[in-house]
Design a protein around this motif. Structure first.
Motif, PDB file in Angstrom:
ATOM      1  N   ARG A  26     -11.975   0.404   1.752  1.00 38.87           N
ATOM      2  CA  ARG A  26     -10.647   0.287   1.138  1.00 38.87           C
ATOM      3  C   ARG A  26      -9.619  -0.160   2.188  1.00 38.87           C
ATOM      4  NH1 ARG A  26      -9.289   5.489  -0.318  1.00 38.87           N
ATOM      5  NH2 ARG A  26      -7.914   5.641   1.470  1.00 38.87           N
ATOM      6  N   CYS A  27      -9.756   0.376   3.378  1.00 38.95           N
ATOM      7  CA  CYS A  27      -8.821   0.009   4.443  1.00 38.95           C
ATOM      8  C   CYS A  27      -9.017  -1.453   4.861  1.00 38.95           C
ATOM      9  CB  CYS A  27      -8.981   0.952   5.625  1.00 38.95           C
ATOM     10  SG  CYS A  27      -8.645   2.668   5.178  1.00 38.95           S
ATOM     11  N   CYS A  36      -1.172   7.909   6.169  1.00 41.87           N
ATOM     12  CA  CYS A  36      -1.259   6.480   6.462  1.00 41.87           C
ATOM     13  C   CYS A  36      -0.326   5.666   5.590  1.00 41.87           C
ATOM     14  CB  CYS A  36      -2.704   6.014   6.296  1.00 41.87           C
ATOM     15  SG  CYS A  36      -2.918   4.285   6.771  1.00 41.87           S
ATOM     16  N   GLY A  37      -0.354   5.909   4.281  1.00 43.01           N
ATOM     17  CA  GLY A  37       0.580   5.143   3.444  1.00 43.01           C
ATOM     18  C   GLY A  37       0.257   5.121   1.968  1.00 43.01           C
ATOM     19  N   CYS A  38      -1.018   4.957   1.606  1.00 41.28           N
ATOM     20  CA  CYS A  38      -1.336   4.784   0.185  1.00 41.28           C
ATOM     21  C   CYS A  38      -1.436   6.133  -0.533  1.00 41.28           C
ATOM     22  CB  CYS A  38      -2.630   3.992   0.019  1.00 41.28           C
ATOM     23  SG  CYS A  38      -4.101   4.844   0.600  1.00 41.28           S
ATOM     24  N   ARG A  61      -2.778  -7.546   3.315  1.00 46.43           N
ATOM     25  CA  ARG A  61      -1.500  -7.664   4.029  1.00 46.43           C
ATOM     26  C   ARG A  61      -1.499  -8.880   4.962  1.00 46.43           C
ATOM     27  NH1 ARG A  61      -0.107  -1.719   6.058  1.00 46.43           N
ATOM     28  NH2 ARG A  61      -2.289  -1.136   5.712  1.00 46.43           N
ATOM     29  N   TRP A 106      -1.770  -4.395  -5.226  1.00 47.27           N
ATOM     30  CA  TRP A 106      -2.507  -3.575  -4.251  1.00 47.27           C
ATOM     31  C   TRP A 106      -3.490  -2.645  -4.973  1.00 47.27           C
ATOM     32  CZ3 TRP A 106      -3.528   1.468  -3.015  1.00 47.27           C
ATOM     33  CH2 TRP A 106      -4.169   1.675  -1.782  1.00 47.27           C
ATOM     34  N   SER A 166      -4.441   8.125   0.609  1.00 49.27           N
ATOM     35  CA  SER A 166      -4.318   8.799   1.915  1.00 49.27           C
ATOM     36  C   SER A 166      -3.391  10.000   1.805  1.00 49.27           C
ATOM     37  CB  SER A 166      -3.838   7.830   2.995  1.00 49.27           C
ATOM     38  OG  SER A 166      -2.563   7.297   2.711  1.00 49.27           O
ATOM     39  N   ASN A 191       0.823  -1.223   0.000  1.00 52.15           N
ATOM     40  CA  ASN A 191       0.000   0.000   0.000  1.00 52.15           C
ATOM     41  C   ASN A 191       0.851   1.264   0.000  1.00 52.15           C
ATOM     42  OD1 ASN A 191       0.703  -1.113   2.628  1.00 52.15           O
ATOM     43  ND2 ASN A 191      -0.307   0.662   3.500  1.00 52.15           N
ATOM     44  N   LYS A 234      -5.952   4.020  13.625  1.00 54.35           N
ATOM     45  CA  LYS A 234      -6.607   2.846  13.048  1.00 54.35           C
ATOM     46  C   LYS A 234      -7.769   2.401  13.933  1.00 54.35           C
ATOM     47  CE  LYS A 234      -3.478   2.061   9.761  1.00 54.35           C
ATOM     48  NZ  LYS A 234      -2.754   3.330   9.961  1.00 54.35           N
ATOM     49  N   GLU A 281     -10.767   7.041   4.979  1.00 52.27           N
ATOM     50  CA  GLU A 281      -9.972   6.190   5.866  1.00 52.27           C
ATOM     51  C   GLU A 281     -10.897   5.535   6.884  1.00 52.27           C
ATOM     52  OE1 GLU A 281      -6.195   7.317   7.524  1.00 52.27           O
ATOM     53  OE2 GLU A 281      -5.744   8.572   5.795  1.00 52.27           O
ATOM     54  N   CYS A 297      -7.243  -3.411   2.351  1.00 50.69           N
ATOM     55  CA  CYS A 297      -5.805  -3.184   2.532  1.00 50.69           C
ATOM     56  C   CYS A 297      -5.266  -4.051   3.681  1.00 50.69           C
ATOM     57  CB  CYS A 297      -5.600  -1.696   2.803  1.00 50.69           C
ATOM     58  SG  CYS A 297      -3.900  -1.186   3.006  1.00 50.69           S
ATOM     59  N   PHE A 298      -5.989  -4.074   4.795  1.00 50.07           N
ATOM     60  CA  PHE A 298      -5.569  -4.909   5.933  1.00 50.07           C
ATOM     61  C   PHE A 298      -5.641  -6.391   5.549  1.00 50.07           C
ATOM     62  CE2 PHE A 298      -7.563  -1.409   8.774  1.00 50.07           C
ATOM     63  CZ  PHE A 298      -6.399  -0.662   8.711  1.00 50.07           C
TER      64      PHE A 298
HETATM   65  S1  SF4 Z   1      -2.820   2.742   3.328  1.00 53.78           S
HETATM   66 FE1  SF4 Z   1      -4.093   3.377   5.054  1.00 53.78          FE
HETATM   67  S2  SF4 Z   1      -5.646   4.761   4.179  1.00 53.78           S
HETATM   68 FE2  SF4 Z   1      -4.727   3.590   2.488  1.00 53.78          FE
HETATM   69  S3  SF4 Z   1      -6.108   1.862   2.232  1.00 53.78           S
HETATM   70 FE3  SF4 Z   1      -4.423   1.171   3.556  1.00 53.78          FE
HETATM   71  S4  SF4 Z   1      -5.169   1.489   5.657  1.00 53.78           S
HETATM   72 FE4  SF4 Z   1      -6.502   2.687   4.281  1.00 53.78          FE
END
Ligand code: SF4
Length: 214
Positions: free
Chosen positions: A99-100, A183-185, A107, A83, A188, A48, A133, A95, A103-104
């Motif tokens: 989508r999160c 957050c990372g993506c 992973r 991803w 976000s 992500n 989170k 968020e 994403c979780f």
């Molecule tokens: S990086 Fe963060 S904001 Fe983006 S989908 Fe993953 S958990 Fe959500």
């Protein structure tokens, strides 16, 4: 700093694969487990994170801290295309939304697969320690991923409790960890920048383009 309680893996489990999202979140989790004598390895799978140099920055910090703590680091490599394919159509979700969850789950599915194939009997993640989170959302994704393998369990321990959240901040300061600002993506990063701009703040700049859509 509030003292830690001694931790024990549940159900007689003995070898944990800890998914790590970043050094600031995993520092306290790692130290707590080392202090309790829990056997574990760190698993870095975070496709992500965008852009690539942010990914490398977060990963390298984890590598360095693992070396310092003498903990095995497993690099599951970058998997960006998968991803983006997985969250297609969810680009504008907020968020903590679906989508999160995807994403979780993505992973943790990889974490659970690696654990099942390499002799780990329990998994957990540093993702749950962050106050940004939804702990139940993270835990639900972890439990779901582990349930694919009969011998595997997701450890639903809440790392924020017992002073964990404040120790996490203290360790980050002590180790001078890089503090990410989103957050990372890519989404976000885009949304964080839109909020910053609307508040009259400078956007997070990632090279020429600052909306994270490189
Ligand atoms: S990086 Fe963060 S904001 Fe983006 S989908 Fe993953 S958990 Fe959500």
């Amino acid at each position: 700093m509030q003292e830690r309680v001694k931790l024990e893996l549940p159900e007689g489990k003995s070898n944990l694969l800890l998914h790590s999202c970043c050094a600031p979140c995993s520092g306290e989790v790692m130290e707590a487990m080392v202090e309790s004598g829990i056997r574990f390895s760190l698993f870095f799978y975070n496709p992500n994170i965008h852009p690539r140099r942010e990914y490398e920055l977060r990963k390298e910090e984890n590598v360095d801290f693992c070396k310092k703590m003498d903990i095995p680091f497993i690099d599951a490599d970058y998997d960006m295309d998968n991803w983006f394919a997985r969250v297609k159509g969810m680009e504008n979700e907020p968020e903590r939304g679906i989508r999160c969850t995807e994403c979780f789950e993505m992973r943790f599915e990889r974490t659970a697969l690696y654990a099942a194939e390499h002799g780990f009997d329990i998994i957990s993640s540093s993702l749950g320690i962050s106050r940004w989170k939804d702990f139940n959302q993270v835990t639900g994704a972890g439990v779901k991923a582990a349930s694919r393998y009969p011998e595997l369990k997701y450890w639903e321990y809440n790392w924020r409790k017992g002073g964990g959240a404040s120790r996490m901040i203290e360790i980050s300061k002590r180790e001078n960890f890089y503090q990410q600002e989103y957050c990372g993506c890519a989404y976000s990063l885009r949304d964080t920048n839109l909020v910053r701009i609307s508040n009259g703040r400078e956007p997070i700049r990632m090279g020429e383009k600052f909306y994270g859509m490189e």
